[in-house]
Structure formats: C-alpha cells, structure tokens
Design an enzyme around this catalytic site. Structure first.
Site, PDB file in Angstrom:
ATOM      1  NE  ARG A 296      -4.331  -1.933   1.852  1.00 44.17           N
ATOM      2  CZ  ARG A 296      -4.923  -2.538   2.833  1.00 44.17           C
ATOM      3  NH1 ARG A 296      -4.987  -2.243   4.169  1.00 44.17           N
ATOM      4  NH2 ARG A 296      -6.184  -3.165   2.533  1.00 44.17           N
ATOM      5  CE1 TYR A 440      -1.520  -0.768  -7.780  1.00 41.98           C
ATOM      6  CE2 TYR A 440      -1.544  -2.618  -9.368  1.00 41.98           C
ATOM      7  CZ  TYR A 440      -1.005  -1.244  -8.928  1.00 41.98           C
ATOM      8  OH  TYR A 440       0.083  -0.715  -9.377  1.00 41.98           O
ATOM      9  CD  GLU A 441      -1.529  -4.817  -3.489  1.00 40.93           C
ATOM     10  OE1 GLU A 441      -1.928  -5.317  -2.526  1.00 40.93           O
ATOM     11  OE2 GLU A 441      -0.762  -5.379  -4.526  1.00 40.93           O
ATOM     12  N   GLY A 442      -6.318  -2.893  -2.186  1.00 38.33           N
ATOM     13  CA  GLY A 442      -7.625  -2.508  -1.588  1.00 38.33           C
ATOM     14  C   GLY A 442      -7.954  -1.068  -2.160  1.00 38.33           C
ATOM     15  CD  GLN A 447      -5.896   1.149   1.026  1.00 39.77           C
ATOM     16  OE1 GLN A 447      -5.385   1.496   2.035  1.00 39.77           O
ATOM     17  NE2 GLN A 447      -6.054   0.135   0.561  1.00 39.77           N
TER      18      GLN A 447
END
Length: 600
Positions: A296, A440-442, A447
């Site tokens: 992140r 991506y990555e949440g 977030q």
C-alpha cells in the site's frame, strides 16, 4: 516520445534538509547515510532510471507481455536486459538486511529508488516491487530455514516474488478464499486452487519466482481466521540451493488490462503444488498485512510517480505549444501566438500538480523514515510514535496519493488538449497506468474504511491524537516569515476541521455505523490535505531559513514558498466542505432501495 528526468534536486532537499537523514546517524543502518553517500545514490539512481528504464515505458505498453503455448511468459523487448542491469547495479539491495546480501541502508533510500523506477516505468517497477512485500513477510514470519533458503537470492534480485491473495469470487473479502492446502507426510502442503490479478505472476526476468499464497488447511474456519500463508516456488529449491523440478503452478492466462501492459498480471493455477507454511496455521492474516502494508505504501508512491512523469510532460508541452495571447498582452510579440503556459487555467493545473507532487514526495519519504524509526529509534516511546503515525497514514498515502495522482495525470493530459488523446504522445498511458493504483491493494474506499474503521479507534485513538498534537506543535512555533505564518494559520484551521470530523464520528458512528462508512472517503481526503499541509509547513520553514541565510539556490527556495502559499490558499479551502460531507451522515446515501436506484 515522452520525457522523464529524475527529480534529484528536490529529492536531495527532502532527504538532507527536510527529514535530515544525517541526524539519525546514531541509529543502526543510518551510519553510512551521510549526505555524500545519499547524494551519490540519488544522482546515480536518477541517471540509471532516466537512461535505461524510462525509454522502455511507451514501447513496453504497446508490446505488452506474451503467454506462449507452453505456458511460459515473456516480458516486452528490453525488459530482461534492463532488469539484468538493475540487479548488477545492486539497486534492489539498498535497504535490504545485510544478513541476506543487502546494503542495510535506511528504508528511505530504497523507497527513493522504488519511486524513481515507478515514475520511469510503472509496469517494470512492479516486478521488483512485488518481491519486496514477499521479502518483508518472510523476514517477519518465515522460519530460519526458509529465510536461509529463499531470502539471499530474493534480496539480490536473482529470484523475484509475488503475493497470491484474491480469487475470482472473493475480491477483498479474503475470508472467502477456496484454495486448499493439504498436509503431506514430508511436512509440505499440496496447494490447489486458482488465484487472479497476480502482478508479475510469471516472466522471463529471473530463473525462479517465489510465490506467497494464501490458502486454507482442512477444517480451518471459513472466515479470515482460517487463512494460512505458504511459500510456493515456481521451481522447487533443493537443500543445496540448486533448482529442482517444476512445481505444480501454471499461468492460466494474462489479464487484458487497461494499463500497466508491461507487467504480466496473471491468472495462476495451483494443481497440487508443493508449498511450505509460513508462520503459524490460521495466522496468515497477520503475514498478509505485512505484505499488504508494504504494497500500500508502494502503491501510494505510484500515484506520486505517475503524477510526476505526467507533470514533466505537461510542463514541457505548455512551454512549447503556442496558442492565443496572454490576457495581459502578448508575451512574445515577435511570434504569432504565445506559449500556452501564459494562460492562467494552464498555470492552475500546473501549480496544482507541482504543489501536490512536492508535498507528496515529502510525505512519502517522511513516511519511509517512520518505517525505519518504528524499528530502530533509540527509545520504545519513539518507536511506538513512529509506528502509530505510519500505521495511521498508510491508507491516506495510498488512497489520497493515488486519487490525486490520477487527477494530476488527467490534468496534464488536459494541458495537451487534443494531442493528449493521441496515444503516440504517451499522455494516455500515464492516465491508464495511474488508474490502477486507485483500485489494487484495496480500493480507495477500502482504504478509507481502514482509516476510520480500524486506525482511528486503535489503542484508544492514540495515533490520531498524536497526529493532532504534532500538527498543533508545528503550527504554534513562532516565526517572522509571512508565508510560514499563512501556512501555519491555514493548516491549524484545516486541522481543526479534521478534529471536528473525528469528534462527529465518535458521537454518531456507534448509533449508526453507516454514518461512519458514508463519511469515510471525505475523511480520508481531509486527512490527506492536512498531511500534505504538515509537509508544506515544514518545507516553508526550511525554505525561509535558507533564504535568510543567503542560500545560493535562492530561486529554488522561493519556488518552495510560492508552492506553500498555493497549498495554503487553494487546497485548504476544501477542508470545511469535506468536514460537512462527513457530518451529512449516511441518510441519503443509504435511503433508496435497489429498485429505486435502478429507476431510469
């Protein structure tokens, strides 16, 4: 052909004058981080990525990766040789532990190289970038035997790594994964299942790829509490370190994507592949978050990266393209038209971009320093403070950083006008590549919920209270410089709006959790504005002091003060509106039924 020049001057300003890396020389790993050393690394890293990596960005986007009939994957022309030069230069080892072949420098220095790579060529940068998350997880949770077997060659870059998390049916809800891990008599596990969206899932850059795979053992809970983590190499690694047989892992397909075409985003099929558990059974979630948090921060940096390369190309075009006349009269009377940089609306986009980029660079490198201090600071109190701050701001760096990175990329495409829509000019690639970072990555909504749902209340709100106190102290410092005064006043006011929004959550989220979810995104954005404000206040103080001391590079510091005023007068105006969005609650957002939403 798009251009890129690494911003080495501004990077040195942040490292040497803002965060003052040399002042931590008493801490482990910082001893060698002298200004001479860090300046040399910054300049050489900038030269390398500008000359070797950046020229492959546009061509790599057009060519993409190729899956061959035998299941093998090749990267775009030039990637393999560029990666060889990257490894030979030791660029991936900068901040890795010396015990595994790294140079042991502060995380800040490794982060600078990651950022330069991503600005020059985001798709290329993802190959070593994903490996960093895997390395972090193995260092934190792997057994001594696993660390000895895999880390030396991963650190040097001889092998790369991936993170295999999600599956077609579950998205971010990893508790729903179906990949199974059956225990074997030799202590290994047979891994069976399908993973999707696996960046750098296969390629021709290294002889082996170390996949970290989430799976569930027999009888494990069907929630996130039943997740375990496994090392699953592409080729089995023998006890002597040599490579053995091909493992039962294959590429089902390469995803057809909107951007980052130079990175092989794969569907990965595991068919009884040999894997070894990392850490404890059903404790894979903790290891996963080590990977995710590293990723992140890296993705937040990607937002900055695409903003920066787009800005450089937008500025170059604005200086060259002639159209119309300046509102105050011809700037170049000898020509038929003035460069478009004379127009206030073009300047608005350029100044918004420059102010975000320089503020975000400072925030990212300051955040990287907090990662270092969370492990190496002299006292437990200092380590706790650093860990609290970077944990709180990780979703902000990722979410706000990528939101703004995409906005800057589209603004710079707008500066180019119609020519920005033509693919050969490269502006559309910056927009397309920037868009994935918001997902991506949440996703950035995830977030925002991580920020308000987990981070605010953690340890009784200790982190957010420390953040408020830090800003209050910075704003209260006495100064005679008018720009510093202005920035401090506006930052204090924006921080007050953030405090009010935080209090509103405390008073209204328990009764109706939808109030928390509905206001989360606005809260994350407000926190991002305040975070950049802290950086701009600090940069304004440094710039004012440098000018007062008769700095030779006066124009550089004067530009810093102008950008600080721009942040104070343009960005902070959003703070009150964002606080009011938070306080609007979730009533209208959640009011309509699905049938009513569908009415056209």
């Amino acid at each position: 052909m798009p251009i890129y020049t690494a911003p080495t001057r501004d990077t040195r300003f942040v490292v040497n004058e803002l965060i003052r890396l040399e002042s931590y020389g008493n801490l482990p790993g910082f001893e060698s981080a002298t200004p001479d050393m860090t300046d040399a690394i910054i300049e050489e890293a900038g030269r390398f990525v500008s000359e070797v990596i950046a020229p492959l960005n546009l061509s790599g986007d057009k060519e993409g990766c190729t899956r061959h009939p035998d299941g093998s994957v090749t990267t775009p022309t030039g990637f393999k040789d560029a990666y060889r030069q990257y490894v030979e230069g030791g660029w991936g080892t900068l901040s890795a532990p010396e015990a595994y072949g790294g140079q042991g420098l502060p995380h800040v220095m490794g982060f600078i190289m990651e950022k330069y790579l991503a600005t020059a060529n985001q798709a290329f940068a993802m190959y070593p970038g994903l490996a960093n998350g895997a390395i972090s997880a193995i260092i934190a949770k792997g057994s001594p035997e696993q660390q000895a077997k895999y880390l030396p060659k991963m650190v040097t870059g001889e092998w790369l790594g991936t993170m295999n998390l999600t599956e077609p049916h579950c998205g971010t809800d990893l508790g729903m994964i179906r990949t199974r891990a059956e225990p074997q008599a030799d202590g290994s596990y047979a891994i069976t299942g399908t993973k999707i969206f696996i960046s750098a899932g296969d390629h021709d850059l290294t002889e082996n790829i170390i996949h970290l795979v989430l799976a569930k053992t027999p009888g494990a809970p069907e929630s996130s509490k039943g997740i375990s983590l496994f090392i699953v190499p592409k080729f089995i690694v023998n006890d002597d370190g040599s490579l053995g047989e091909k493992n039962g892992v294959s590429v089902g397909s390469i995803e057809e994507k909107m951007g980052i075409h130079g990175n092989a985003t794969c569907v990965m099929n595991y068919d009884g592949a040999k894997g070894w558990m990392v850490g404890e059974e059903n404790k894979g979630l903790a290891a996963m978050f080590i990977m995710m948090n590293a990723a992140r921060l890296g993705v937040g940096m990607q937002g900055l990266a695409q903003a920066e390369v787009a800005y450089q190309n937008g500025l170059a075009y604005a200086l060259d393209r002639r159209q119309g006349r300046a509102l105050t009269g011809p700037a170049d009377p000898q020509a038929k038209a003035d460069p478009i940089i004379v127009h206030p609306d073009v300047r608005r986009m350029l100044m918004d971009a420059k102010t975000f980029i320089e503020g975000m660079r400072a925030l990212c490198l300051w955040g990287a320093l907090q990662v270092d201090l969370s492990h190496k600071a002299a006292t437990a109190e200092e380590r706790q403070m650093a860990d609290d701050l970077i944990s709180l701001l990780t979703p902000v760096i990722k979410g706000y950083g990528t939101d703004m990175g995409y906005k800057v990329a589209t603004d710079m495409q707008q500066v180019w006008g119609g020519h920005g829509y033509i693919a050969e000019n490269g502006m559309d690639q910056f927009v397309r590549d920037a868009r994935i970072a918001m997902i991506y990555e949440g996703t950035n909504g995830v977030q925002a919920m991580d920020l308000v749902g987990r981070k605010l209340a953690l340890n009784g709100g200790r982190a957010i209270q420390a953040f408020f106190a830090l800003i209050d102290a910075e704003c209260a410092e006495e100064t005679s410089d008018e720009t510093v005064k202005l920035v401090a006043e506006r930052l204090a006011k924006a921080n007050g709006e953030l405090k009010a929004a935080t209090m509103w959550f405390m008073q209204n989220a328990m009764a109706n959790p939808n109030n928390l979810g509905a206001g989360a995104y606005a809260y994350m954005t407000l926190t991002g504005i305040v975070s950049l404000g802290l950086m701009w206040l600090r940069m304004a103080k440094v710039a004012a002091a440098a000018i007062a001391d008769g700095a030779e590079d006066k124009a550089f510091y004067e530009a810093k003060l102008t950008c600080a005023r721009h942040w104070a007068t343009r960005y902070t105006t959003e703070a009150g509106a964002l606080r009011r969005q938070v306080e609007a609650g979730g009533e209208t957002i959640m009011a309509l039924t699905p049938e009513q939403l569908a009415i056209a």
